[in-house]
Structure formats: structure tokens, C-alpha cells
Scaffold this motif. Sequence first.
Motif, PDB file in Angstrom:
ATOM      1  N   UNK A  99       1.018  -0.760  -0.054  1.00 54.59           N
ATOM      2  CA  UNK A  99       0.189  -0.188   0.466  1.00 54.59           C
ATOM      3  C   UNK A  99       0.732   0.931  -0.160  1.00 54.59           C
ATOM      4  N   UNK A 100       1.850   1.296   0.700  1.00 57.20           N
ATOM      5  CA  UNK A 100       2.726   2.556   0.838  1.00 57.20           C
ATOM      6  C   UNK A 100       3.582   2.578  -0.136  1.00 57.20           C
ATOM      7  N   UNK A 101       3.916   1.637  -1.618  1.00 58.82           N
ATOM      8  CA  UNK A 101       4.500   1.549  -2.921  1.00 58.82           C
ATOM      9  C   UNK A 101       3.532   2.087  -3.087  1.00 58.82           C
ATOM     10  N   UNK A 102       1.952   1.818  -3.710  1.00 58.01           N
ATOM     11  CA  UNK A 102       1.232   2.291  -4.345  1.00 58.01           C
ATOM     12  C   UNK A 102       1.278   4.131  -4.204  1.00 58.01           C
ATOM     13  N   UNK A 103       1.046   4.176  -2.797  1.00 60.25           N
ATOM     14  CA  UNK A 103       0.744   5.748  -2.887  1.00 60.25           C
ATOM     15  C   UNK A 103       1.826   6.176  -3.842  1.00 60.25           C
ATOM     16  N   UNK A 104       3.231   6.260  -2.703  1.00 65.26           N
ATOM     17  CA  UNK A 104       4.275   6.852  -2.967  1.00 65.26           C
ATOM     18  C   UNK A 104       4.827   6.467  -4.831  1.00 65.26           C
ATOM     19  N   UNK A 105       3.818   5.326  -5.893  1.00 66.74           N
ATOM     20  CA  UNK A 105       3.892   6.280  -7.196  1.00 66.74           C
ATOM     21  C   UNK A 105       2.721   6.721  -7.285  1.00 66.74           C
ATOM     22  N   UNK A 106       1.487   6.652  -7.253  1.00 67.95           N
ATOM     23  CA  UNK A 106       1.149   7.520  -7.492  1.00 67.95           C
ATOM     24  C   UNK A 106       1.373   8.818  -7.208  1.00 67.95           C
ATOM     25  N   UNK A 107       1.869   9.180  -5.947  1.00 65.87           N
ATOM     26  CA  UNK A 107       2.374  10.391  -5.530  1.00 65.87           C
ATOM     27  C   UNK A 107       3.427  11.244  -7.102  1.00 65.87           C
ATOM     28  N   UNK A 108       4.187  10.095  -7.520  1.00 67.90           N
ATOM     29  CA  UNK A 108       5.011  10.742  -8.675  1.00 67.90           C
ATOM     30  C   UNK A 108       5.278  10.640  -9.993  1.00 67.90           C
ATOM     31  N   UNK A 109       3.811  10.114  -9.818  1.00 69.85           N
ATOM     32  CA  UNK A 109       3.591  10.347 -11.268  1.00 69.85           C
ATOM     33  C   UNK A 109       2.416  11.876 -11.160  1.00 69.85           C
ATOM     34  N   UNK A 110       1.616  11.939 -10.265  1.00 72.55           N
ATOM     35  CA  UNK A 110       1.156  12.949 -10.646  1.00 72.55           C
ATOM     36  C   UNK A 110       2.060  13.955 -10.978  1.00 72.55           C
ATOM     37  N   UNK A 111       3.324  14.005  -9.730  1.00 76.30           N
ATOM     38  CA  UNK A 111       4.208  15.357  -9.579  1.00 76.30           C
ATOM     39  C   UNK A 111       4.943  15.100 -11.518  1.00 76.30           C
ATOM     40  N   UNK A 112       5.213  13.982 -12.022  1.00 72.50           N
ATOM     41  CA  UNK A 112       5.851  14.139 -13.050  1.00 72.50           C
ATOM     42  C   UNK A 112       4.632  15.348 -14.036  1.00 72.50           C
ATOM     43  N   UNK A 113       3.248  14.497 -13.436  1.00 69.66           N
ATOM     44  CA  UNK A 113       2.218  14.752 -14.664  1.00 69.66           C
ATOM     45  C   UNK A 113       2.165  16.455 -14.534  1.00 69.66           C
ATOM     46  N   UNK A 114       2.311  17.097 -13.205  1.00 65.90           N
ATOM     47  CA  UNK A 114       2.449  18.394 -13.665  1.00 65.90           C
ATOM     48  C   UNK A 114       3.483  19.155 -13.634  1.00 65.90           C
ATOM     49  N   UNK A 115       4.297  18.779 -13.625  1.00 65.82           N
ATOM     50  CA  UNK A 115       5.869  18.979 -14.560  1.00 65.82           C
ATOM     51  C   UNK A 115       6.036  19.079 -16.315  1.00 65.82           C
ATOM     52  N   UNK A 116       5.046  18.101 -16.280  1.00 70.95           N
ATOM     53  CA  UNK A 116       5.146  17.930 -17.660  1.00 70.95           C
ATOM     54  C   UNK A 116       4.749  19.533 -18.580  1.00 70.95           C
ATOM     55  N   UNK A 117       3.141  18.986 -17.669  1.00 72.61           N
ATOM     56  CA  UNK A 117       2.093  20.403 -18.312  1.00 72.61           C
ATOM     57  C   UNK A 117       2.714  21.546 -18.452  1.00 72.61           C
ATOM     58  N   UNK A 118       3.287  22.480 -17.147  1.00 74.13           N
ATOM     59  CA  UNK A 118       3.790  23.193 -17.364  1.00 74.13           C
ATOM     60  C   UNK A 118       5.294  23.082 -18.344  1.00 74.13           C
ATOM     61  N   UNK A 119       5.909  22.470 -18.693  1.00 76.65           N
ATOM     62  CA  UNK A 119       6.715  22.342 -19.379  1.00 76.65           C
ATOM     63  C   UNK A 119       5.806  22.356 -20.706  1.00 76.65           C
ATOM     64  N   UNK A 120       4.979  21.415 -20.516  1.00 76.25           N
ATOM     65  CA  UNK A 120       4.138  21.821 -22.511  1.00 76.25           C
ATOM     66  C   UNK A 120       3.326  23.992 -22.241  1.00 76.25           C
ATOM     67  N   UNK A 121       3.296  24.099 -21.122  1.00 76.56           N
ATOM     68  CA  UNK A 121       2.433  25.092 -21.243  1.00 76.56           C
ATOM     69  C   UNK A 121       3.384  26.231 -21.482  1.00 76.56           C
ATOM     70  N   UNK A 122       4.786  25.963 -20.819  1.00 75.52           N
ATOM     71  CA  UNK A 122       5.638  27.009 -21.104  1.00 75.52           C
ATOM     72  C   UNK A 122       5.771  26.741 -22.687  1.00 75.52           C
ATOM     73  N   UNK A 123       6.168  25.453 -23.587  1.00 75.12           N
ATOM     74  CA  UNK A 123       6.819  25.801 -24.973  1.00 75.12           C
ATOM     75  C   UNK A 123       5.439  25.804 -25.713  1.00 75.12           C
ATOM     76  N   UNK A 124       3.953  25.939 -25.067  1.00 77.76           N
ATOM     77  CA  UNK A 124       3.231  26.391 -26.046  1.00 77.76           C
ATOM     78  C   UNK A 124       3.514  27.694 -26.155  1.00 77.76           C
ATOM     79  N   UNK A 125       3.484  28.346 -25.231  1.00 77.21           N
ATOM     80  CA  UNK A 125       3.845  30.027 -25.232  1.00 77.21           C
ATOM     81  C   UNK A 125       5.286  29.751 -26.527  1.00 77.21           C
ATOM     82  N   UNK A 126       6.720  28.469 -26.202  1.00 74.75           N
ATOM     83  CA  UNK A 126       7.441  29.616 -26.569  1.00 74.75           C
ATOM     84  C   UNK A 126       7.761  28.614 -28.296  1.00 74.75           C
ATOM     85  N   UNK A 127       6.664  27.925 -28.576  1.00 76.77           N
ATOM     86  CA  UNK A 127       6.785  27.300 -30.115  1.00 76.77           C
ATOM     87  C   UNK A 127       5.811  26.376 -30.644  1.00 76.77           C
TER      88      UNK A 127
END
Length: 670
Positions: free
Chosen positions: A330-358
Motif C-alpha cells: 500500500x505504501x509503495x502504491x501511494x508513493x508511485x501515484x504521488x510520483x506520477x502526479x508530480x511528473x504530470x504536473x511538471x510535464x504540463x508546466x513544461x508543455x505550457x511553457x513550450x506552447x508559448x515558446x514554440x
Amino acid sequence: MEEFGRAYARLCAAPQEAVLGRLRELGGPPGRGRLDLAAQSLSLETCGALGRLLPGAAPFTEVALGDCGLSEEGVKLLLHGLCSNTTVRSLDLKGNNLRTVGAEALGKLLRQNKSIRSLILEWNSLGAWEEGFSFFCQGLGANNFLQQLDLRNNQINHQGAGELAMALKQNASLQELDLRWNNIGLLGGRALLNCLHSNKTLKRLELAGNNVPSDILKAVEQAMDHNQDRQTILSETQNQAYILSKEVLSLKEEKTKQFLDLMDTIDKQREEIAKSSRMSAAQVSQLQEALDEQHSIMNSLKAKLQMTEAALALSEQKVHNLGELLNATKQEQTSMAERHFIELQQQKQEGADREGKLLRNLSAASEKNLLLRNQVDELEKKCKFQQNQLFQVKQDLTNTTAELKLRAVQAEERLDMEKRRFKQNLEDMESLRLKEVDHMTQHIEASERSMQDRIQRLEAIRIALEEELSQVKAAVLTERGQAEEELIKVRNQARLKEQQRVQHLEEKLRLMTESRDEAQNCCLKQKQMVAEAQAKASQLSLHADGLRRRLEELQQALNTKEEEKLTEVNKVKVELQEQIGHLQAERTAQEGLREKIGALERQLKALSSNHREALLDKEGEISMLLEKLRMKETDISRMREEEAQRASFLQNAIMAYVQGSPLGTHSSRK
């Protein structure tokens, strides 16, 4: 008496016929007659003969020589003979005009004689001769046997009264002193009054016709009353102490008898217990062999139980380990979900930045979006795969828990079977215990009846002691009433003179009442001590009777149990497996009985020691009561002395007040 007359005629060359006639008239047994030669003019020769016959044991107890006109030498010879006399109790020398030589001879007589109790010296002139009278007073002070002294009409002045006062301070036997019709005066009266503070034996002192003021006469009467009261109190206290000592001795004897009876009964019971213990030991040895065999069977059953318990412990450990694995996943599942959520947020931010630039590079962005979509699909596949794994783990857990529950149910069923067996054994033990309790209740009722009889006897003793305490209280109350009456008289006299002195006396009265209250409190404490001692005695007797009954009951129980054991041994040979619980119960019961017997023996020893200690404590309490009685006597005497001192202080103050008044100055000038 005839022999005394013959001896007188033999010693005297010219015996007087009147004396011989008087000696012939006297009769009766020796030691009880009276030699009466009053109004007979005795010559010097007769006085010498009588003086030779009087030493030793004379055949009479009274000698009357009043109005005989004795000369100085004749008196000296007579009194010299009486110095070593041992039978004469009364001596009458009235109207003989005794002077210096006679007074000195009387002083010598009082110093040496130990039998004379009454001395009459009326109508003499002893006080006119100062040296002779001082020698007479010295002899009176050294005498401790004279009880009555008559000195009427002896011309005693205030100086002679002072000599008498000094003698009375030393004398401890004189009870009556008659000083009427002398010239004592005010100073002599004061001296006599002051000597009464130290003399506590004088009961009667007559001072009429001596020009002594009325207040001094009243003070002397009060002092005489105090002495009489003191002697009556002393006699009463001595009688009470004698009665209490008798009662204490009787109580001691009774208690020693009771203690000896208890010791005899205890010894007999010990012998009976020893016999029963020997019999029971023989039977117990027989039963011990059968119990050892059954003990081996019980050991095997215990080993099986230990094996089942070990299996249960292992299953519990497995369940615990599986629970830990679930928690970790259970602890591993919660940790993996948190990591995926953090990575998605980072990717969204990068996409938004790149959309403005590219914005210009749409082709590159579309390709990147396709790549991102592919990555998201892969992640979703991974999540589905992990969910499937979790579902399988859950199924495995449910299977293991079901198996563990089945094993636990089986173990509980086995435990229930064993509990039922133990319950049956316990019910058998309780039935036996109820029977023993019934026997104990019957014996306790019998002991309670005997204890009620003893309680009634002790209550009778307590009532007698309370009556004695009530008598002591009544005596204390009478003394208190007398003291209060005397204090009221003193108050009335002092109020007429000065208000300040009244306040001082009231304070003293308050102190006296407090001391009396303390005496009453002491009486109450003694009563409580007596009640506590009686309660302790009743408790000791109750314990002793209870122990006797318990020993008898235990003996009966042992006999019944021995019979039951014989029957049970026969049954054990046939049905060993069914009688395992019964044999164990009997073994525990026997151990309990042994422990009870040991405890009862210890209690008997403790009770005997406690009984001895209680006897010693009671003896100490009796000695404390006697000491308290002595303390009360000393307190009463001290109170009497203080009252006498207060009366003397009042009298001195009154005399000073009278001398300071105009009436006193006028009388002093005259």
C-alpha cells in the motif's frame, strides 16, 4: 494490785494509810485498772516508792494524781519512774502547781516514754517559767505517741505559744490540744495558726479565754476542719486501695486458672491432631502412588497442549508477516501515484511553457504530443497491471485468513472441552466446601452461646467496677462541694474589704475548678481503660473458643474425608480415566487441610503469646491505676495545703488591714 500495795508498803518506811486504802480498793485484771490518788497529799517518800514501782509493766493503765500538792522533788521522782513504763496510757497531774523542775521532768518524760496517749496538766503554772516550759515544748516536739494534751489555766503567754507552735511543727501524733484560759493573745494565736500549715494531724485546738481575735479563731477552726477532712479522706482512700488490691488479686487468680485450663486443652488438642495427621499421612502415601500414575498422563496431555499452542503461535506469526507485506505494498502504491502526479504536473508546466515558446514550430509540438500520448497509454497499462497484482494478493490473504480461522475454531473447541472438565472439578470442590461451611456454622453457634455466658459474667464484673468508680466520683464531688462552700465564705469576707482581692480570689477559684475537672477527666479515662481491658479479655476468650471449635470441626472433617478416600480408592482401580479430576481435587484439598492445620497451630501459638502479653498488659494497667490513685492522694493533699496557705494569706491580710485601720492604731496605743 495487791502485790503492788505490798511492794509499796515494803519500800516505804512510813506508808500512808490513805494510799494503802486506795490500792486495796482497786481490783480487776492487771493492765486494766486505774491508780486514782487524786486529792491525796503525797509525801516525798511515797513519791519515791511509787517512782521505783512504776518502771516496766505496771498493773494499771491510768494514773490520776490531781490536786495532790506534789513537791518539785516528788514530781521528779514520779515522772522518772514513768519514763520507762510501758502500760500507762493516761496521766492526770491536774492542780499540782508544777514549776521549772516539773516542766523539765515532763519534757524528759515525753522524750522517753512511748506508751502515754493522754496527759492532763490543768491548773498548773508551767507557762510562768520560760526555761522549764521551753524544755517541755522540746520534749513535746520529739514525742510521736501522745494524742491528747490538756494545758488549761497554765499562765501561757504569747512566747509560750510560740514555743508550742515550734513543737507542733515537729510533732506528728497529737490530735487534741486544750489551751483555754491562758494569756496567749494575738501574737500567740498567729504563731499557732502558722504552725497548723505544717501540722496535719491535729484535729481539735481549744483557744477560748485567751484574748485571741475571732478571725484567728475562725481560721483555726477551718484548719481543724481541713485536718479532719484530710484524715477521713486518707482513711477512705486506704480502704479503697485495700479493696482494689483484693479484687486485683482475685482477678489475677481467675485469669491464671483460665490460662492453665486453656493450655491443658491446647495440649490435648495437639495430641489428637498429631494422631490424626499420622493416620492421614499413611493414607496419603497410598493415594500418592495412584496420583503419580495419573500425573504422568496429565504430563502427556500438557505436552500435546504445548504443541498446539506452538502451532497457533506460528500461524499468528504468518498472519502478522502477511499484514506487514500488505502495508508495504500500500505504501509503495501511494508513493508511485504521488510520483506520477508530480511528473504530470511538471510535464504540463513544461508543455505550457513550450506552447508559448514554440507556437511557430507546430510540427515539432504535434510530434511531441503524440509521444506524450504514447507514454500516458503505457502508464495506464502499468497501473492496470499493478491493480491486478493487488487483487491477487487480496485473494491470497482471504484464503490464509480462512485457514487460520478454522484452526482457531478447532483450538477453541479443545479449550472449551478442557474448561468443562475443570469446571466439573471445581463444582465438586465447592460442594465439599459447602458441607464444611455447614459444620462450621453449627460449631460457631455453640461457641457463641458459651461466649454470651462469659460476656454476662464480665458485665457483672464491669458493673462492680463502675460502682466503685461511682463511689470515687461521689467522694470527689463531696470534696468539691466542701471546697466550694469554703471558697464562698472567703469571697463574702473579701467582698466587704476590697474588690481587687475578690477578683484575685475568683481567678484562684477558676484554677481550682479546672483542677477538679482534670481529676474527673482522669476518672473517666480510668473507666475507659477498664472497659478496654474487659473488651480485650472478651476478645481473647472468643478467639480461644473459636479455635477450639475449629479444631474439632477439622478433626471431624478429616475422619469423614478419610472414609471418602477409601471408597474413592476402590473406584479409581476400576475407572482411572474418569477419576483423574476427582483425585486432583482431593490432593489439593489435602494440601489445603495441611496448610489449615499448620495455620491453626500457628494461630494457637500466637494466641497463647497474645494471652500472656495481655496478662502482662493488665498487670501494668493495674499498677498504673495504683499509681494514679497515689497521684490523686498527693493532688488532694496539695490542694488542702494550698487552701490552708490561702486562708493564712487572707488572715495575714486581714490583720494588716486591721492594724492599718484607725481601730487598730487605737488598740495598739492602749
